[in-house]
Design a protein around this motif. Structure first.
Motif, mmCIF file in Angstrom:
data_model
loop_
_atom_site.group_PDB
_atom_site.id
_atom_site.type_symbol
_atom_site.label_atom_id
_atom_site.label_comp_id
_atom_site.label_asym_id
_atom_site.label_seq_id
_atom_site.Cartn_x
_atom_site.Cartn_y
_atom_site.Cartn_z
ATOM 1 N N ASN A 442 57.089 30.152 44.004
ATOM 2 C CA ASN A 442 56.285 29.780 45.170
ATOM 3 C C ASN A 442 56.875 28.582 45.902
ATOM 4 O O ASN A 442 56.944 28.561 47.130
ATOM 5 C CB ASN A 442 54.840 29.477 44.753
ATOM 6 C CG ASN A 442 53.991 30.731 44.657
ATOM 7 O OD1 ASN A 442 53.240 31.064 45.572
ATOM 8 N ND2 ASN A 442 54.100 31.453 43.541
ATOM 9 N N LEU A 443 57.318 27.567 45.145
ATOM 10 C CA LEU A 443 57.868 26.371 45.784
ATOM 11 C C LEU A 443 59.174 26.668 46.516
ATOM 12 O O LEU A 443 59.575 25.904 47.403
ATOM 13 C CB LEU A 443 58.084 25.267 44.748
ATOM 14 C CG LEU A 443 56.809 24.609 44.208
ATOM 15 C CD1 LEU A 443 57.128 23.760 42.977
ATOM 16 C CD2 LEU A 443 56.149 23.752 45.286
ATOM 17 N N SER A 444 59.832 27.766 46.170
ATOM 18 C CA SER A 444 61.101 28.118 46.806
ATOM 19 C C SER A 444 60.931 28.962 48.069
ATOM 20 O O SER A 444 61.926 29.378 48.672
ATOM 21 C CB SER A 444 61.986 28.879 45.816
ATOM 22 O OG SER A 444 62.266 28.096 44.668
ATOM 23 N N VAL A 445 59.684 29.217 48.477
ATOM 24 C CA VAL A 445 59.452 29.995 49.701
ATOM 25 C C VAL A 445 60.209 29.358 50.855
ATOM 26 O O VAL A 445 60.109 28.148 51.088
ATOM 27 C CB VAL A 445 57.946 30.084 50.013
ATOM 28 C CG1 VAL A 445 57.714 30.595 51.420
ATOM 29 C CG2 VAL A 445 57.249 30.975 49.000
ATOM 30 N N ALA A 446 60.976 30.168 51.568
ATOM 31 C CA ALA A 446 61.885 29.627 52.584
ATOM 32 C C ALA A 446 61.153 29.043 53.783
ATOM 33 O O ALA A 446 61.515 27.972 54.286
ATOM 34 C CB ALA A 446 62.851 30.713 53.048
ATOM 35 N N ARG A 447 60.124 29.749 54.266
ATOM 36 C CA ARG A 447 59.393 29.277 55.452
ATOM 37 C C ARG A 447 57.894 29.371 55.190
ATOM 38 O O ARG A 447 57.422 30.345 54.597
ATOM 39 C CB ARG A 447 59.747 30.108 56.679
ATOM 40 C CG ARG A 447 61.105 29.777 57.273
ATOM 41 C CD ARG A 447 61.365 30.623 58.535
ATOM 42 N NE ARG A 447 62.574 30.187 59.207
ATOM 43 C CZ ARG A 447 63.801 30.570 58.874
ATOM 44 N NH1 ARG A 447 63.966 31.389 57.841
ATOM 45 N NH2 ARG A 447 64.857 30.139 59.545
#
Length: 606
Positions: A442-447
């Protein structure tokens, strides 16, 4: 008058009565129906005047609805638009006693016809008001025929009163015994027609109220959509009216009937009804780790544990005789690094325009930091959450990562997703899992803050909207509600959802609602996760959507040139949002230096 002439006159009256009955059953406009009843009765009896009253819902009053008098040139109520200045007639006095002194209220109370040859000779009724009216106007009220309008339940829904029947030579005469049954028959037909119309109106009002309840419930469900279900239909109607009023160009042939306007109202009110199925924590997901609550608080606690461990390690090393200044410096550096790492994680959690690959790499590196868990994380769980936990328990204490993607973070679909060849033609592809709550994931969601799974569930609201609406047994006049309501996330180039429709596959109302939905979302001032955009900002963004063939270019031009965006802004935007907009750069340019209209829309009507 000869027998043949009398027979002919009767035949004409019967034929006129039949024609009136057919016309009454077909008329849908309330004002015209009332007018038709009174005027038809006047024609049948050759009466000089008349009044039509309707009973209120409580059956305690008779309200003036239509008044006509040929001699005095009076035409009030109905389609005239002229208000009748008289108060309702009370059926009961202050003590609750029925009023049989007034001929109209008596006819309503007794549900019987009252014929009076000359009002001035009537002993049982109070005609003082009539006499005062005559004295003021010079008129002479004489013969009266007052007939109650009874519906199929034998309830009196109104009263028809005719005044001054006229002979062929114009002389005022009494209403004949022969004509009374015809007027009673007309009144019975009129009462049924009125009752049917009122029942239809009541059903329509109930349905409209139900739609409003659903829309308000959806808006109340999330602070992020407050007012959305009210504003989108309003803007849709405004832009549709602009299209209807256009005399030339691509929408010159576009029009809506009265039924179609209602159909559009229903579609607008229900355009997001599928949101009742969307989990609130997805709709309201303002941070990446948010579910029902913001899970950053768990991460913060783990960082606190690691910091306490660093402090304990320092104290133990000092107690063991280590170099205190060096140990303190190492501890301070460690604590500062942890503070910096947490600040970075917290920043990632908020989301933004773009999560660079270097940030993702740092996030993964931070995730490798470990902490010691000494408590069983498999107790106190719901049955559903417990089912997702690995069945093989680890022996405590357990070393875990500060951030992790665990098996229990994967939530499988609880029902079979729609197949590619589904009956509705949806092209939205469901993700492999229903949700993925993994922290690193979740924290790596790009935008933004939404994962692919979250976005699927957000877009699924329109899928559910269409499924729900197509399941309803809409009458013929509302058959297009699912299509009109279900297309506001489609794009003109076919890249929208849920069906991937193109411009030519969508009706004008559906394309209008798509523009309304976007503009409302951009300018909404009740979305806690974003600042409301100004007119110029919103229109600039939509101009890019026009350029990318996401919205109808002709409708967007009309949206600007008609000034609909300004009218909407005055109703719903904050004063500071309303700035000057030069629309010229956003309009489709004319060709060959002339005012050549855009390619004419091939659709006729809708």
């Amino acid at each position: 008058m000869s027998v043949a002439a009398i027979s002919d006159e009767r035949e004409v009256r019967y034929r006129r009565l039949i024609e009136l009955g057919i016309a009454l059953s077909a008329e849908r406009n309330h004002a015209r129906l009332l007018e038709m009843i009174l005027v038809g009765a006047k024609d049948l009896t050759n009466a000089d005047g008349g009044t039509l009253y309707l009973s209120n819902d409580a059956h305690t009053q008779l309200r003036f609805e239509i008044m006509r008098n040929d001699t005095l040139c009076i035409a009030l109520g109905g389609t005239t638009g002229q208000r009748i200045p008289f108060p309702p007639l009370e059926l009961y006095d202050a003590d609750g006693n029925p009023d049989h002194k007034n001929v109209s209220t008596s006819a309503a109370l007794s549900a019987s016809t009252i014929a009076i040859a000359d009002a001035y000779d009537a002993e049982h009724f109070d005609f003082s008001g009539t006499k005062a009216f005559d004295a003021k106007t010079g008129y002479r009220s004489m013969s009266f025929l007052t007939v109650p309008l009874r519906n199929h339940d034998a309830e009196v829904v109104g009263v028809l009163q005719l005044i001054n029947a006229r002979a062929a030579d114009g002389k005022v005469i009494a209403f004949s015994d022969e004509i009374t049954p015809l007027i009673e028959a007309l009144s019975s037909q009129a009462a049924v027609a009125l009752d049917n119309q009122m029942l239809l109106a009541a059903q329509k009002n109930l349905f409209k109220a139900f739609i409003e309840v659903i829309a308000n419930a959806i808006d109340a469900k999330s602070p992020y959509t407050g007012g959305h279900c009210r504003r989108v239909p309003e803007l849709t109607n405004m832009l549709t009216r602009a299209a209807v009023e256009t005399q030339d160009g691509p929408f010159a042939d576009f029009h809506l009937s009265e039924d179609e306007w209602y159909e559009l109202e229903v579609a607008g009110g229900l355009h997001d009804c599928g949101k009742v199925t969307t989990p609130e924590y997805v709709v309201d997901k303002s941070t990446k780790l948010e579910t029902i609550y913001n899970r950053l608080h768990e991460v913060r606690t783990r960082f606190e544990v690691v910091k306490r461990d660093a402090e304990i390690d320092y104290l133990r090393a000092v107690a063991a005789g280590g170099d205190e200044p060096a140990l303190r410096a190492a501890r301070d550096a460690r604590l500062a690094a942890l503070d910096d790492d947490f600040a970075f994680v917290a920043e990632c959690n908020v989301g933004g325009e773009f999560m660079a690959p270097t940030k993702v790499d740092r996030l993964k590196k931070i995730a490798e930091t470990t902490w010691l868990r000494t408590l069983d994380d498999g107790v106190g769980l719901s049955w559903e959450e417990g089912q997702r936990k690995p069945q093989d328990k680890l022996v405590l204490p357990v070393v875990e990562h500060l951030l992790s993607d665990k098996p229990e973070h994967i939530i499988p679909h609880n029902k079979t997703p729609l197949a590619a060849d589904n009956a509705w033609g949806f092209t939205v592809k469901p993700p492999e899992q229903k949700f993925n709550l993994g922290e690193v994931y979740n924290l790596s969601v790009a935008r933004g803050t939404l994962t692919a799974e979250d976005r699927y569930h957000i877009s699924d609201h329109i899928v559910q909207t269409i499924i729900m609406l197509e399941a309803l047994p809409f009458p013929r006049t509302l058959k297009r509600v699912p299509e009109w309501a279900g297309g506001h996330h489609e794009k003109m180039d076919g890249t929208g959802y849920p069906k991937g429709l193109t411009h030519d596959q969508m009706s004008i109302p559906a394309r209008i609602m798509a523009i309304a939905d976007i503009f409302e979302a951009l300018t909404a001032r009740d979305r806690p996760y974003k600042m409301p955009k100004t007119l110029s900002e919103s229109i600039k963004i939509m101009s890019f959507m026009k350029k990318d063939k996401h919205i109808d270019p002709e409708l967007f031009d009309l949206f600007l040139t008609s000034g609909v965006y300004k009218d909407y802004a005055r109703l719903f935007l904050l004063p500071e949002q309303i700035d000057e907009v030069d629309i010229t750069p956003y309009l489709t340019p004319a060709k060959d230096g002339g005012e050549i209209p855009l390619a004419r829309n091939r659709e006729k009507g809708i």
